[in-house]
Design an enzyme around this catalytic site. Structure first.
Site, mmCIF file in Angstrom:
data_model
loop_
_atom_site.group_PDB
_atom_site.id
_atom_site.type_symbol
_atom_site.label_atom_id
_atom_site.label_comp_id
_atom_site.label_asym_id
_atom_site.label_seq_id
_atom_site.Cartn_x
_atom_site.Cartn_y
_atom_site.Cartn_z
ATOM 1 N N ARG A 27 -0.550 21.349 -7.941
ATOM 2 C CA ARG A 27 0.022 21.726 -6.412
ATOM 3 C C ARG A 27 0.992 20.953 -5.858
ATOM 4 O O ARG A 27 1.648 21.453 -4.959
ATOM 5 C CB ARG A 27 -1.194 21.554 -5.378
ATOM 6 C CG ARG A 27 -2.243 22.811 -5.431
ATOM 7 C CD ARG A 27 -3.364 22.892 -4.616
ATOM 8 N NE ARG A 27 -4.280 21.549 -4.855
ATOM 9 C CZ ARG A 27 -4.727 21.061 -3.901
ATOM 10 N NH1 ARG A 27 -5.030 21.295 -2.471
ATOM 11 N NH2 ARG A 27 -5.972 19.941 -3.953
ATOM 12 N N LYS A 34 1.280 13.615 -11.150
ATOM 13 C CA LYS A 34 1.159 13.496 -9.889
ATOM 14 C C LYS A 34 1.176 11.940 -9.436
ATOM 15 O O LYS A 34 1.600 11.301 -8.431
ATOM 16 C CB LYS A 34 0.018 14.127 -9.248
ATOM 17 C CG LYS A 34 -0.234 13.804 -8.006
ATOM 18 C CD LYS A 34 -1.297 14.658 -7.302
ATOM 19 C CE LYS A 34 -2.680 14.245 -7.368
ATOM 20 N NZ LYS A 34 -3.728 14.909 -7.036
ATOM 21 N N ASP A 124 -4.005 8.760 -6.736
ATOM 22 C CA ASP A 124 -3.342 9.496 -5.660
ATOM 23 C C ASP A 124 -3.771 9.286 -4.317
ATOM 24 O O ASP A 124 -3.618 10.017 -3.452
ATOM 25 C CB ASP A 124 -3.611 10.970 -5.948
ATOM 26 C CG ASP A 124 -4.974 11.460 -6.003
ATOM 27 O OD1 ASP A 124 -5.741 10.603 -5.969
ATOM 28 O OD2 ASP A 124 -5.071 12.537 -6.162
ATOM 29 N N GLU A 175 -20.255 18.407 -4.343
ATOM 30 C CA GLU A 175 -18.954 18.913 -4.079
ATOM 31 C C GLU A 175 -18.912 19.966 -3.099
ATOM 32 O O GLU A 175 -20.045 20.704 -3.317
ATOM 33 C CB GLU A 175 -18.412 19.385 -5.463
ATOM 34 C CG GLU A 175 -18.111 18.017 -6.403
ATOM 35 C CD GLU A 175 -17.281 17.141 -5.740
ATOM 36 O OE1 GLU A 175 -15.964 17.216 -5.552
ATOM 37 O OE2 GLU A 175 -17.664 16.031 -5.253
ATOM 38 N N ASN A 190 -17.236 11.963 0.995
ATOM 39 C CA ASN A 190 -16.968 11.035 -0.200
ATOM 40 C C ASN A 190 -15.549 10.835 -0.434
ATOM 41 O O ASN A 190 -14.665 11.389 -0.466
ATOM 42 C CB ASN A 190 -17.628 11.607 -1.435
ATOM 43 C CG ASN A 190 -17.136 10.678 -2.626
ATOM 44 O OD1 ASN A 190 -17.032 9.418 -2.602
ATOM 45 N ND2 ASN A 190 -16.940 11.388 -3.993
ATOM 46 N N ASN A 248 -2.188 15.858 -2.916
ATOM 47 C CA ASN A 248 -2.204 16.966 -3.759
ATOM 48 C C ASN A 248 -0.935 17.857 -3.486
ATOM 49 O O ASN A 248 -0.691 18.809 -4.438
ATOM 50 C CB ASN A 248 -3.758 17.653 -3.334
ATOM 51 C CG ASN A 248 -4.757 16.936 -3.480
ATOM 52 O OD1 ASN A 248 -5.244 16.612 -4.766
ATOM 53 N ND2 ASN A 248 -5.589 16.609 -2.543
ATOM 54 N N LYS A 372 36.272 -1.014 6.038
ATOM 55 C CA LYS A 372 35.952 -1.010 4.846
ATOM 56 C C LYS A 372 36.667 -2.220 4.230
ATOM 57 O O LYS A 372 37.806 -2.254 4.283
ATOM 58 C CB LYS A 372 36.393 0.170 4.131
ATOM 59 C CG LYS A 372 35.788 0.322 2.786
ATOM 60 C CD LYS A 372 36.951 1.134 1.689
ATOM 61 C CE LYS A 372 37.893 0.189 1.488
ATOM 62 N NZ LYS A 372 38.782 0.479 0.363
ATOM 63 N N ALA A 401 44.512 -0.268 20.083
ATOM 64 C CA ALA A 401 44.087 1.234 19.600
ATOM 65 C C ALA A 401 44.794 1.923 18.881
ATOM 66 O O ALA A 401 46.010 1.815 18.846
ATOM 67 C CB ALA A 401 43.775 1.927 21.103
ATOM 68 N N ASN A 407 46.262 1.565 3.506
ATOM 69 C CA ASN A 407 45.771 0.580 2.275
ATOM 70 C C ASN A 407 46.072 1.527 1.085
ATOM 71 O O ASN A 407 45.759 1.132 -0.059
ATOM 72 C CB ASN A 407 44.505 0.270 2.460
ATOM 73 C CG ASN A 407 43.523 1.337 2.600
ATOM 74 O OD1 ASN A 407 43.888 2.490 2.955
ATOM 75 N ND2 ASN A 407 42.334 1.181 2.156
HETATM 76 C C1 UD1 Z 1 -13.007 13.918 -5.651
HETATM 77 C C2 UD1 Z 1 -14.614 13.864 -5.492
HETATM 78 C C3 UD1 Z 1 -14.916 14.311 -4.160
HETATM 79 C C4 UD1 Z 1 -14.234 13.211 -2.979
HETATM 80 C C5 UD1 Z 1 -12.663 13.536 -3.444
HETATM 81 C C6 UD1 Z 1 -12.018 12.663 -2.384
HETATM 82 C C7 UD1 Z 1 -15.435 14.328 -7.858
HETATM 83 C C8 UD1 Z 1 -16.239 15.311 -8.643
HETATM 84 N N1 UD1 Z 1 -15.131 14.706 -6.608
HETATM 85 O O1 UD1 Z 1 -12.707 15.333 -5.703
HETATM 86 O O2 UD1 Z 1 -16.360 14.213 -4.059
HETATM 87 O O3 UD1 Z 1 -14.511 14.002 -1.763
HETATM 88 O O4 UD1 Z 1 -12.376 13.276 -4.646
HETATM 89 O O5 UD1 Z 1 -10.493 12.888 -2.504
HETATM 90 O O6 UD1 Z 1 -15.078 13.238 -8.592
HETATM 91 N N2 UD1 Z 1 -8.915 12.883 -12.590
HETATM 92 C C9 UD1 Z 1 -8.642 12.362 -13.833
HETATM 93 N N3 UD1 Z 1 -9.340 13.302 -14.846
HETATM 94 C C10 UD1 Z 1 -9.879 14.448 -14.287
HETATM 95 C C11 UD1 Z 1 -10.014 14.980 -13.196
HETATM 96 C C12 UD1 Z 1 -9.401 14.024 -12.150
HETATM 97 O O7 UD1 Z 1 -8.126 11.376 -14.186
HETATM 98 O O8 UD1 Z 1 -10.119 15.082 -15.438
HETATM 99 C C13 UD1 Z 1 -8.359 12.045 -11.411
HETATM 100 C C14 UD1 Z 1 -7.199 12.684 -10.529
HETATM 101 O O9 UD1 Z 1 -5.824 12.269 -11.332
HETATM 102 C C15 UD1 Z 1 -7.342 12.012 -9.038
HETATM 103 C C16 UD1 Z 1 -8.696 11.475 -9.050
HETATM 104 O O10 UD1 Z 1 -9.126 11.688 -10.473
HETATM 105 O O11 UD1 Z 1 -6.407 10.584 -9.348
HETATM 106 C C17 UD1 Z 1 -9.484 12.517 -8.278
HETATM 107 O O12 UD1 Z 1 -9.399 14.027 -8.949
HETATM 108 P P1 UD1 Z 1 -9.413 15.274 -8.161
HETATM 109 O O13 UD1 Z 1 -9.423 16.584 -8.916
HETATM 110 O O14 UD1 Z 1 -8.407 15.173 -7.052
HETATM 111 O O15 UD1 Z 1 -10.807 15.123 -7.316
HETATM 112 P P2 UD1 Z 1 -11.399 16.121 -6.058
HETATM 113 O O16 UD1 Z 1 -11.661 17.538 -6.484
HETATM 114 O O17 UD1 Z 1 -10.309 15.736 -5.118
HETATM 115 CA CA CA Z 2 -8.085 14.900 -4.780
#
Ligand code: UD1
Ligand code: CA
Length: 482
Positions: A27, A34, A124, A175, A190, A248, A372, A401, A407
């Site tokens: 996104r 990201k 992130d 979730e 969370n 995001n 300058k 003035a 230059n």
């Molecule tokens: C996650 C939480 C959610 C919470 C939210 C807060 C889970 C299932 N859900 O959801 O409860 O409220 O964060 O922002 O954990 N990433 C990986 N590999 C993957 C997927 C994600 O490295 O396969 C990393 C992403 O780069 C990111 C972080 O994990 O830095 C969070 O992933 P994201 O997909 O943003 O989680 P959310 O759906 O936002």
């Molecule tokens: Ca997220």
């Protein structure tokens, strides 16, 4: 049932930190992964790693995936250029993005020999504070918890995972997409920051299933597992929504930049800097602003800029890589770059102080003046409508003035040297290379092409003609024609 790692609150257990950064961030609509999106000063993951490293962990494991090699190189660069450091920096590669649980699972080989508390962070979420992480870890250890998490009570739980409690006990995280309508109405969410006992983490991750709306392996499911086993789950409830702002979209990146700026401005104001309209001021982290400086509306302080005590910046100014010494007064509408301003100077309104400008003590630069590579000594003045380029001006000299240092001949640049106590009359062109020695005077309207000797007067001027009655005659002729 898993045997927990022995901990006693008196001796903090070792700490490992896992940072999740495998996501590509669709996104963001960018070719960059990201984690490497930038705020005004750092990549998102650098912000997280700078904060994480302050906890002095035994190791940091960064989980990469999308453009993993590139992300790893950029992360290492943060260490090379001294932004942060860590006892041990390790990487893990998540082959496919199968969810946050799978991401942490791919870090397990890098945690094999580790016993203690594993802190899990997202790459992130750049606004997370060191103090909150410390509080979470203390809580985790004080409560002898198996899993501890950070939650937030909010009026807009939106797409976040919901914290489900039985009485006061946390039992699971669901979730948003998997929630029942009743669960969806829960307003405790969370944050996705966890402290987990290492002995529990591995078996819990290995049991994860992807039977959910997104067909992903959710890290959040380890909470239900701990709860089912009767293990202790601790929750730290935060109240600053901004702290868990994830990125995001580019709009959210903008919100993060704004929050970082607000924090910095608040800190400066608490230290004693006066900022009249915080919402319109930008100050880079790399700037130093001393207590007792006063900054008006619409001011940008950028790069390695230093503003000393007693400086007043009226407003609408862009100041880049410039040192302004105490008591100087920067009037409205000034742009400065790679310059030095001495004590007690006055600059502007509407002045352009370009690279290599060095203003000594008590120098005055007035409206519509451009400098300058101009070195002005103590007490020198150029009060109106002047260009000073590639030149030096001695102590107490006055530049009238409309003076221009010529230059540039279209090919090369040349220098103008003006000594001390020199008076340059208005509307003079000083054609470089040329020297005007101490105590000399240049008559108004002169074009100076030869050196002017000490204490002399030099001027070039067509003689003035006078014709008496000429205007009157003309007026009368015109009146007759009507
Ligand atoms: C996650 C939480 C959610 C919470 C939210 C807060 C889970 C299932 N859900 O959801 O409860 O409220 O964060 O922002 O954990 N990433 C990986 N590999 C993957 C997927 C994600 O490295 O396969 C990393 C992403 O780069 C990111 C972080 O994990 O830095 C969070 O992933 P994201 O997909 O943003 O989680 P959310 O759906 O936002
Ligand atoms: Ca997220």
């Amino acid at each position: 049932m898993i045997t927990r790692t022995a901990q006693s609150p008196s001796s903090p257990s070792p700490l490992a930190i896992v940072v999740l950064a495998a996501g590509m961030g669709k996104r963001m609509l960018s070719d960059l992964p990201k984690a490497l999106a930038r705020t005004r000063e750092n990549t998102l993951i650098d912000h997280v790693l700078i904060t994480a490293s302050k906890l002095d962990p035994e190791r940091i494991v960064v989980v990469t995936g999308h453009m993993g090699d590139f992300v790893e190189e950029e992360v290492k660069l943060g260490v090379t250029n001294g932004s942060w450091s860590c006892k041990k920096l390790l990487f893990a590669r998540q082959a496919e993005q199968l969810g946050t649980g799978d991401a942490v699972k791919s870090a397990l080989p890098q945690l094999k020999d580790f016993v203690g508390t594993v802190l899990i962070l997202c790459g992130d979420m750049p606004l997370v504070r060191e103090e909150s992480l410390r509080t979470l870890i203390s809580l985790h250890q004080a409560e002898n918890a198996t899993v501890s998490l950070i939650s937030l009570v909010t009026s807009q739980p939106a797409a976040y995972g919901r914290i489900i409690r039985d009485g006061s006990r946390v039992t699971q995280i669901v979730e948003a997409r998997d929630c029942t309508p009743q669960q969806l109405s829960v307003n405790e969410i969370n944050a996705a920051i966890y402290a987990v006992d290492s002995a529990f983490l591995e078996p819990a991750l290995k049991e994860l299933k992807n039977e959910n709306a997104q067909k992903e392996y959710y890290l959040t499911d380890i909470v239900a597992k701990a709860s089912g086993e009767g293990q202790t789950i601790a929750a730290l409830v935060l109240h600053d929504e901004k702290e868990i702002q994830g990125v995001n979209t580019r709009y959210e990146l903008g919100l993060v930049n704004r929050s970082l700026m607000e924090r910095r401005i608040k800190r400066l104001m608490e230290e004693g800097v006066e900022i009249l309209d915080p919402a319109t001021v930008l100050i880079d982290e790399t700037c130093t602003v001393h207590p007792g400086a006063r900054i008006g509306p619409n001011v940008q302080l950028l790069g390695k800029t230093t503003i000393e005590a007693g400086v007043i910046i009226e407003g609408t100014a862009l100041i880049f890589n410039t040192h302004i010494k105490s008591r100087s007064h920067i009037k409205i509408g000034v742009r400065m770059e790679d310059a030095q301003v001495g004590e007690g100077c006055a600059v502007g309104p509407f002045a352009h102080i370009r690279p290599g400008s060095v203003l000594g003590e008590e120098v005055k630069i007035g409206n519509f003046v451009e400098t300058k590579k101009a070195v002005l000594s103590k007490g020198a003045k150029a009060s109106h409508l002047t260009y000073l380029g590639d030149c030096s001006v001695g102590e107490d000299s006055n530049i009238g003035a409309g003076t221009i240092t010529c230059n540039y001949d279209g090919y090369s640049k040349f220098e103008t040297k003006i000594g001390r106590d020199v008076f340059i009359g208005s509307n003079s062109a000083l054609v470089a290379p040329v020297t005007i020695d101490d105590g000399a005077t240049v008559g108004a309207g002169s074009t100076i092409t030869k050196n002017v000797e000490k204490d002399s007067l030099a001027f070039t001027r067509a003689p003035q003609l006078a014709k008496s009655g000429w205007s009157k005659n003309k007026r009368e002729k015109a009146a007759k024609k009507k």
